[in-house]
Design a protein around this motif. Structure first.
Motif, short mmCIF file in Angstrom:
data_model
loop_
_atom_site.label_atom_id
_atom_site.label_comp_id
_atom_site.label_asym_id
_atom_site.label_seq_id
_atom_site.Cartn_x
_atom_site.Cartn_y
_atom_site.Cartn_z
N ASP A 149 -1.49 2.95 -4.94
CA ASP A 149 -1.50 4.25 -4.27
C ASP A 149 -2.82 4.52 -3.55
O ASP A 149 -3.89 4.21 -4.09
CB ASP A 149 -1.34 5.38 -5.30
CG ASP A 149 0.12 5.60 -5.67
OD1 ASP A 149 0.99 4.97 -5.05
OD2 ASP A 149 0.37 6.42 -6.57
N HIS A 150 -2.72 5.11 -2.38
CA HIS A 150 -3.92 5.56 -1.66
C HIS A 150 -3.66 6.94 -1.07
O HIS A 150 -2.52 7.37 -0.97
CB HIS A 150 -4.31 4.54 -0.58
CG HIS A 150 -4.78 3.26 -1.17
ND1 HIS A 150 -6.08 3.05 -1.55
CD2 HIS A 150 -4.10 2.14 -1.51
CE1 HIS A 150 -6.20 1.85 -2.08
NE2 HIS A 150 -5.01 1.26 -2.06
N GLU A 204 -11.09 3.95 3.29
CA GLU A 204 -10.63 3.09 2.19
C GLU A 204 -9.10 2.91 2.26
O GLU A 204 -8.57 1.83 2.01
CB GLU A 204 -11.13 3.76 0.91
CG GLU A 204 -10.71 3.26 -0.43
CD GLU A 204 -9.40 3.86 -0.87
OE1 GLU A 204 -8.61 3.09 -1.43
OE2 GLU A 204 -9.16 5.07 -0.64
N THR A 205 -8.38 3.98 2.64
CA THR A 205 -6.92 3.90 2.78
C THR A 205 -6.54 2.98 3.93
O THR A 205 -5.65 2.12 3.80
CB THR A 205 -6.32 5.31 3.05
OG1 THR A 205 -6.63 6.15 1.95
CG2 THR A 205 -4.82 5.25 3.25
N ALA A 227 -5.58 13.86 0.92
CA ALA A 227 -6.84 13.18 1.31
C ALA A 227 -7.87 14.21 1.76
O ALA A 227 -9.06 14.12 1.44
CB ALA A 227 -6.57 12.17 2.43
N CYS A 263 0.88 -1.17 0.00
CA CYS A 263 0.00 0.00 0.00
C CYS A 263 0.92 1.22 0.00
O CYS A 263 1.65 1.46 0.97
CB CYS A 263 -0.88 -0.03 1.25
SG CYS A 263 -1.83 1.46 1.50
N LEU A 311 -7.35 10.62 6.72
CA LEU A 311 -7.16 9.17 6.53
C LEU A 311 -8.50 8.53 6.15
O LEU A 311 -9.26 8.08 7.02
CB LEU A 311 -6.62 8.51 7.82
CG LEU A 311 -6.40 7.00 7.72
CD1 LEU A 311 -5.27 6.67 6.76
CD2 LEU A 311 -6.09 6.40 9.10
N ILE A 338 -3.57 10.00 1.69
CA ILE A 338 -3.38 10.31 3.11
C ILE A 338 -2.95 11.77 3.22
O ILE A 338 -2.43 12.34 2.26
CB ILE A 338 -2.32 9.38 3.77
CG1 ILE A 338 -2.38 9.48 5.30
CG2 ILE A 338 -0.91 9.72 3.26
CD1 ILE A 338 -1.62 8.39 6.03
N LEU A 341 1.60 5.28 -0.09
CA LEU A 341 0.94 6.52 0.31
C LEU A 341 1.87 7.69 0.01
O LEU A 341 2.68 8.09 0.85
CB LEU A 341 0.63 6.48 1.81
CG LEU A 341 -0.16 5.25 2.31
CD1 LEU A 341 -0.27 5.26 3.84
CD2 LEU A 341 -1.55 5.22 1.69
#
Ligand code: IPM
Ligand code: MG
Length: 380
Positions: free
Chosen positions: A43-44, A67-68, A50, A9, A64, A46, A11
């Protein structure tokens, strides 16, 4: 042969985050190719990015997103770059980028933060300390990460009778520093285990002459020390530690301390290496581990392609070591970074007046050099 797959994951966050993350990912694919491992990065959001995205989408504004967090919990490891920036710096804002970082640490139960301080021979002159003081410096900061002041109650009251000047009404604020015995024990114990594989020395840092939490910390340290008689154990007050870190940094092997002290002392210790841009970190706990540079998002140089990606790359190395037990790959990557620096290549933060302009690289070129050196080390 079926290759292993690991889901990471990623970020990127804010500021220089996306730029250094790009290099972290390229290095990961080079490692994957050499060791027949498939690192799948996703990628997510934060931090500030975000906050902006959730606001634009008309969702609950958060640093945050759920889903992340779910993606992080499901991943084999989390690689984070940096969060924050002036755009979100309003101290009175109800949601701030840093909350994303603190929330992911807490929710992944990352109670242990490791910040290794290694002196690169080629960077001795980049440190503000004289080179002779750096001789023998190799320390590991073990910072408690989910307790203390950071996670105690934060309170603010306005118009409080007598809190203003001259007995008038004014504002009042408090932050609670708190620790339970088990929170101290699991971190301190880890420090002793780590010391056994190093130079066998633990310095436990506290402020036991003033704070109740520190007296508990010290008590726990003494109890645990008895289980590791092969490790030399000592206590040091935090103010003295701050001084000793510049006066005689070589005396430290493993330095273990609570959250706030660790935050401050690790920034201080990073300067031994010459730049905050060299300090990687690993946050470990019960579940998925998280790896990130110790530095921030450097908004002043964001988007210019000049940020130092080495702490991000070295965080990849810690990930290989702690999450995937790929010690050889990690050592090869560390050696590649050392080789690149030995060859005189620098990013702007590491360059000094003696560095030829032709040796100063941008973020991507530094990534290229490390990958090249890594592949060369692998071919040996
Ligand atoms: C760090 C940082 C964070 C911390 C901030 C960004 C909340 O300084 O990782 O050291 O204080 O822990
Ligand atoms: Mg910090």
């Amino acid at each position: 042969m079926v290759s292993t797959t690991y889901n990471i994951c990623t970020l990127p966050g804010d500021g220089i985050g996306p730029e250094i993350m790009a290099e972290g990912k390229r290095v990961l694919s080079a490692v994957g190719a050499a060791y027949d491992v498939d690192f799948v990065c996703e990628d997510h959001l934060i931090g500030g990015s975000a906050i902006d995205t959730t606001r634009d989408n008309g969702e609950n504004v958060t640093a945050l997103p759920a889903e992340t967090l779910q993606a992080a919990q499901a991943a084999d490891a989390v690689l984070l770059a940096a969060v924050g920036g002036p755009k979100w710096d309003d101290l009175s804002a109800s949601v701030r980028p840093e909350q994303g970082l603190l929330a992911i640490r807490k929710n992944l139960h990352l109670f242990l933060n490791l910040r290794p301080v290694h002196i690169y021979r080629a960077l001795r002159d980049a440190s503000p300390l004289r080179p002779e003081r750096l001789k023998g410096v190799d320390l590991l900061i073990v910072r408690e990460l989910t307790g203390g002041l950071y996670f105690g109650e934060h309170k603010r009251e306005d118009h409080v009778e007598g809190a203003g000047v001259n007995g008038r009404a004014g504002s009042f604020a408090s932050d609670v520093m708190q620790y339970s015995e088990y929170e101290i024990e699991r971190v301190v114990r880890w420090a002793y285990e780590a010391a056994q594989g190093r130079r066998g020395k633990v310095t436990s840092v506290d402020k036991a002459n003033v704070l109740a939490t520190s007296r508990l910390w010290r008590e726990v340290n003494h109890r645990i020390a008895k289980d590791y008689l092969d490790v030399e154990s000592s206590d040091m007050l935090v103010d003295n530690s701050a001084m000793q870190l510049v006066a005689n940094p070589a005396q430290f092997d493993v330095l273990v301390t609570e959250n706030t002290f660790g935050d401050i002392l690790s920034d201080e210790a990073s300067m031994l290496t010459g730049s905050l841009g060299m300090l990687a970190s690993a946050s470990l706990g019960d579940g998925t581990a998280l790896y990130e540079p110790s530095h921030g998002s450097a908004p002043d140089i964001a988007g210019k392609g000049i940020a130092n990606p080495l702490a991000q790359i070295l965080s990849v190395s810690l990930m290989l070591r702690y999450s995937f037990k790929m010690d050889e790959a990690a050592a090869t990557l560390d050696a590649a970074v050392e080789d690149v620096l030995d060859a005189g290549w620098r990013t702007a933060d590491l360059a000094d007046s003696a560095t030829p302009v032709s040796k100063v690289l941008g973020t991507r070129e530094m990534g290229d050099k490390v990958i090249e050196a890594f592949n060369k080390c692998c071919a040996k």
